[in-house]
Design an enzyme around this catalytic site. Sequence first.
Site, PDB file in Angstrom:
ATOM      1  NE  ARG A  23      44.487  30.285  44.034  1.00 25.44           N
ATOM      2  CZ  ARG A  23      45.309  29.476  43.398  1.00 25.44           C
ATOM      3  NH1 ARG A  23      46.406  29.061  43.975  1.00 25.44           N
ATOM      4  NH2 ARG A  23      45.058  29.090  42.160  1.00 25.44           N
ATOM      5  CG  HIS A 165      61.672  51.990  24.894  1.00 24.85           C
ATOM      6  ND1 HIS A 165      61.310  50.707  24.557  1.00 24.85           N
ATOM      7  CD2 HIS A 165      60.624  52.766  24.560  1.00 24.85           C
ATOM      8  CE1 HIS A 165      60.091  50.707  24.033  1.00 24.85           C
ATOM      9  NE2 HIS A 165      59.641  51.951  24.030  1.00 24.85           N
ATOM     10  CG  PHE A 307      30.560  49.897  34.846  1.00 28.67           C
ATOM     11  CD1 PHE A 307      29.295  50.430  35.055  1.00 28.67           C
ATOM     12  CD2 PHE A 307      31.490  49.951  35.877  1.00 28.67           C
ATOM     13  CE1 PHE A 307      28.966  51.017  36.273  1.00 28.67           C
ATOM     14  CE2 PHE A 307      31.165  50.537  37.096  1.00 28.67           C
ATOM     15  CZ  PHE A 307      29.904  51.062  37.290  1.00 28.67           C
TER      16      PHE A 307
END
Length: 333
Positions: A23, A165, A307
């Site tokens: 999920r 910041h 990859f």
Amino acid sequence: MPELRKDPIIGRWVIIAAERGKRPTDFKGQFAGPSGKFCPFCAGHEDKTPPEIMSYREPGTERNKPGWRLRVVPNKFPALQIEGNLDKRGVGIYDRMNGVGAHEVIIETPEHHLNITELPAAHIEEVLWAYRDRLTDLKRDRRFTFAMVFKNVGVVAGASLEHTHSQIIVLPTVPRTVRDEMRGGRSFYDFRGRCIFCDMIEQELECGDRVVLDGEGFVAFEPYAARFPFETWILPKRHASHFETIERRSVAELAYCLRTTLQKLEKALSNPAYNYMVHSTPFDVGPIDHYHWHIEIIPRLTKVAGFEWGTGFYINPVPPERAAEFLRQTQVG
Ligand SMILES: [Zn+2]
Ligand SMILES: [Zn+2]
Ligand SMILES: [Zn+2]
């Protein structure tokens, strides 16, 4: 079935491969709480940073003393040096130039314990206005052609200090990412006679599947060929090539859109580390019709591995439609 999707701006292919059984909430962040370490960005520690370039402060208070709401200082460990000339030249087949540029830090609040999303909307407006003020000023230096405004939140995203910041790095050259986007925008414009970003906004609003927030003057959506889970872009609905031409009224709208989007990401993903970057047209180019400034927000939920490094292909395990739906359902503020 995994899907290959092409980014219409720069033509980069992305693999959208929803990880089965996962999920969206399974991709959680790792933003650590306060460390308690000494912080040079806190009020009262003004002498621990280089002298301020600019500040928004209460009337009657002195520079480099408390009383500020926002402060801009040079980065103590700059990536580039402000002094000197470029000395561009070739070395055989290679090219080099001096590392001339600017590297500034925008300390967004004197309060150490607040995230940007916890600042009142009016204060975020000031942060955005500070971006605009600095860009307008830096633009006057003819050595510089491009400024990158960005924010790193969380150690994983490269933040070395936890006090909220942003940073600006000003470069003597246009970075590859923006150059590629501009080139893509140019060829779309030559072909269709329209801005690809404007067309994208229109299509996204019409379809709605990838929209996170349809605000007053701004829209937040997950790009069709998102490289990363929950990658989110914010764009002004009305065409504008340069961020620094933004008007005060629009800044209020942008502050709302940015704050709400970040709040949704924080709530949905349990405070992920993230970066956001402002992509805007170079200083030395006038207002143009084929490039449209925008903010890209990248939550740091996955790791870039072999990859990706080797191919320039990204594998995104959360389809942008799912991420957008999840963020739309996440109620904030
Ligand atoms: Zn602090
Ligand atoms: Zn446009
Ligand atoms: Zn971009």
